[in-house]
Structures are given as structure tokens and as C-alpha cells.
Design an enzyme around this catalytic site. Structure first.
Site, short mmCIF file in Angstrom:
data_model
loop_
_atom_site.label_atom_id
_atom_site.label_comp_id
_atom_site.label_asym_id
_atom_site.label_seq_id
_atom_site.Cartn_x
_atom_site.Cartn_y
_atom_site.Cartn_z
N ASN A 9 -37.23 49.09 -17.15
CA ASN A 9 -37.14 47.76 -17.77
C ASN A 9 -38.00 46.80 -16.95
OD1 ASN A 9 -36.50 45.34 -18.90
ND2 ASN A 9 -34.37 45.30 -18.17
N TRP A 10 -39.19 46.54 -17.45
CA TRP A 10 -40.11 45.66 -16.70
C TRP A 10 -39.73 44.19 -16.83
CZ3 TRP A 10 -45.87 47.68 -17.37
CH2 TRP A 10 -45.98 48.93 -16.74
N LYS A 11 -38.83 43.86 -17.74
CA LYS A 11 -38.46 42.45 -17.97
C LYS A 11 -39.74 41.64 -18.24
CE LYS A 11 -34.51 43.34 -15.09
NZ LYS A 11 -33.36 42.81 -14.41
N HIS A 91 -29.05 43.36 -23.26
CA HIS A 91 -29.20 43.29 -21.81
C HIS A 91 -28.48 42.05 -21.29
CE1 HIS A 91 -30.99 42.71 -17.87
NE2 HIS A 91 -31.23 44.00 -17.88
N GLU A 93 -29.26 39.81 -19.30
CA GLU A 93 -30.06 38.58 -19.27
C GLU A 93 -30.16 37.96 -20.66
OE1 GLU A 93 -33.37 40.36 -17.21
OE2 GLU A 93 -32.06 40.58 -15.48
N GLU A 163 -24.55 48.47 -16.74
CA GLU A 163 -25.23 47.66 -15.73
C GLU A 163 -24.30 46.55 -15.25
OE1 GLU A 163 -29.79 47.95 -16.13
OE2 GLU A 163 -29.10 46.39 -17.48
N GLY A 169 -30.72 43.19 -9.91
CA GLY A 169 -31.70 42.38 -9.18
C GLY A 169 -31.16 41.81 -7.87
N SER A 208 -30.06 47.66 -9.43
CA SER A 208 -30.64 47.94 -8.11
C SER A 208 -30.79 49.44 -7.82
CB SER A 208 -29.84 47.23 -7.01
OG SER A 208 -29.88 45.83 -7.20
N GLY A 229 -34.90 48.28 -13.13
CA GLY A 229 -35.66 47.03 -13.27
C GLY A 229 -36.75 46.94 -12.23
N GLY A 230 -36.48 46.18 -11.17
CA GLY A 230 -37.49 45.89 -10.15
C GLY A 230 -38.28 47.11 -9.68
P1 PGA Z 1 -32.74 45.98 -11.33
O1 PGA Z 1 -32.57 45.64 -12.90
O2 PGA Z 1 -33.02 47.45 -11.19
O3 PGA Z 1 -33.87 45.12 -10.87
O4 PGA Z 1 -31.43 45.63 -10.67
C1 PGA Z 1 -31.93 46.54 -13.77
C2 PGA Z 1 -31.91 45.96 -15.17
O5 PGA Z 1 -31.70 44.75 -15.33
O6 PGA Z 1 -32.12 46.69 -16.17
#
Ligand code: PGA
Length: 247
Positions: A9-11, A91, A93, A163, A169, A208, A229-230
């Protein structure tokens, strides 16, 4: 037998240069299903680049309807028309920053499936909810809303990503035991409607995930891979995470 999956997930991150790096060098063996969720603008670059490899590309969100006067939105049918095969749905967010409710998320889930996109339904509790002892009830409610709208059979063509919001994050990962316990609970929620679907549905862990913690998380019985994500924007790190999920 559930095949392992790792999703990136590159956001709202990434660039043509990062896409190029992945297209030119990314390679993992076929025992793990890898799906990239870049921003919409980069989906075609990845799809064209990965065309000869069994790597999927999805979108991070879709509108709840397929077309019309919805400036700025993207429809599930368009995503399919462009070659996408998956969509993230709900998600955290989207829930917290864009006010997406369980009702809207259920509509999006159904719209995806009708268009032929496999939804990756994201669920998870906040830190407060966990501290209050409500983590399971929150997740049960998020899944319950989809069960009521789409029915248990819809999960035959869906993926769930657990999640915990407090782990996204933040660098703070759920322990393998905490994650396993919630994944088993999610399967139990599905099993109340249908045991076979509960057994066959892939449940990914997100929050994370890094190369240094992926193996121990993925070793848990009910964890079928990760939504990353990150670390998914870092080529070497993400490659290691994918390898940790392959048998
Ligand atoms: P993260 O994000 O790995 O940066 O914690 C995961 C996500 O939001 O899908």
C-alpha cells in the site's frame, strides 16, 4: 490451503522513478501472491511493467458508484477496464480522514465485486478501543456490516486485512501473539456463518510490517501475509518481506 499474499500500500507516495525500480528489478518466486496498490496515476506504469510476471496491481479506493458526476472519483468498472484486479476497501485512513462509514464501505465492497475487482477489506481498532477492551467488538462490527450487506459467500472472493490503527505508520507492530489472536477471532466471526469460507479466506496483517518482523508474524497459523505501507516503497525491504511469506 490459503496461498500467502503480500500487498504493497503505497498510499499517497511513490514516483515514476520508484515504479521504474520495481518494474526493472522486482522478482519473487510464484509461491506468494504480490499485489501493488500505488496511487491511481501510477497503476498503468506498474501494470505494463509487470505484464509478463504474475504480479497484480490494484487501486487504493473506488467510488461507491461506477460513473457519473463525482469529480475526482474513480469507478470500480474503470479500474477493471484499466487492468486492476484488486481494490483496498475501508482503509483506516479512509475511515478516519475521509469519514468513510461502515455503510459506505459495504457499498464500495459490493461495487468492487460486481465490477470484478477483489476487495481487500481493511479492519482494525484504535489504541483507545484496544485499551478499553473493545478491539474484538470493533472488528466484529466492521466485518458484520459487510456480512449483512454482501453475505458470507462474498468472502469467497475477498481478502481481509487486519490493521490495528495504533500500529499503522507508528513503528509499533502488534506482537505475533496479538495479531494471531485477532486473526483467529476474525475467522471465528466468519465461521459463525460458514466454516468453509472462514477456513479459506485470506487474512493479512498490516501495521509497521518490516523485513525484521515479517517472518515471525507470517509464521502464525492464521496470518496469511501482510499489507505493507511504508516498507513497501523500499525495494530491498519489500523484497525481503515477500520472501518471508513464500514457502
Ligand atoms: P505501515 O502501513 O506498514 O506503514 O504501518 C500499513 C497500512 O496502512 O496499510
Amino acid at each position: 490451503m490459503r496461498a500467502p499474499m503480500v500487498a504493497a500500500n503505497w498510499k499517497m507516495n511513490g514516483s515514476r522513478a520508484i515504479c521504474r525500480e520495481f518494474v526493472e528489478h522486482f522478482d519473487v518466486d510464484g509461491s506468494v501472491d504480490v499485489v501493488f496498490f500505488p496511487p491511481f496515476l501510477y497503476t498503468s506504469m506498474l501494470m505494463e511493467g509487470f505484464v509478463s510476471r504474475s504480479i497484480s496491481v490494484g487501486v487504493q479506493d473506488v467510488c461507491h458508484v461506477n460513473s457519473g458526476a463525482y469529480t475526482g472519483e474513480i469507478g470500480a468498472e474503470m479500474a477493471v477496464d484499466s487492468g486492476a484486479t484488486y481494490s483496498l476497501v475501508g482503509h483506516s485512513e479512509r475511515r478516519s480522514l475521509f469519514g468513510e462509514t461502515d455503510g459506505l464501505i459495504a457499498e464500495k465492497f459490493t461495487t468492487c465485486q460486481q465490477a470484478g475487482l477483489t476487495p481487500v477489506l481493511c479492519v482494525g481498532e484504535s489504541r483507545e478501543e484496544r485499551l478499553d477492551g473493545r478491539a474484538e467488538s470493533v472488528v466484529a462490527k466492521q466485518i458484520g456490516s459487510i456480512l449483512r450487506t454482501a453475505g458470507i459467500k462474498a468472502f469467497a472472493n475477498a481478502v481481509i486485512a487486519y490493521e490495528p490503527v495504533w500500529a499503522i505508520g507508528t513503528g509499533e507492530t502488534a506482537s505475533p501473539a496479538q495479531a494471531q489472536s485477532m486473526h483467529a477471532f476474525i475467522r471465528a466471526v466468519l465461521a459463525k456463518s460458514d466454516a468453509t469460507t472462514a477456513r479459506n479466506t485470506r487474512v493479512l496483517y498490516g501495521g509497521s510490517v518490516k523485513a525484521s518482523n515479517a517472518s515471525e508474524l507470517f509464521a502464525e497459523r492464521d496470518i496469511d501475509g501482510g499489507l505493507v505501507g511504508g516498507a513497501s516503497l523500499e525495494f530491498k525491504e519489500f523484497t525481503k518481506i515477500c520472501r518471508a511469506a513464500s514457502h
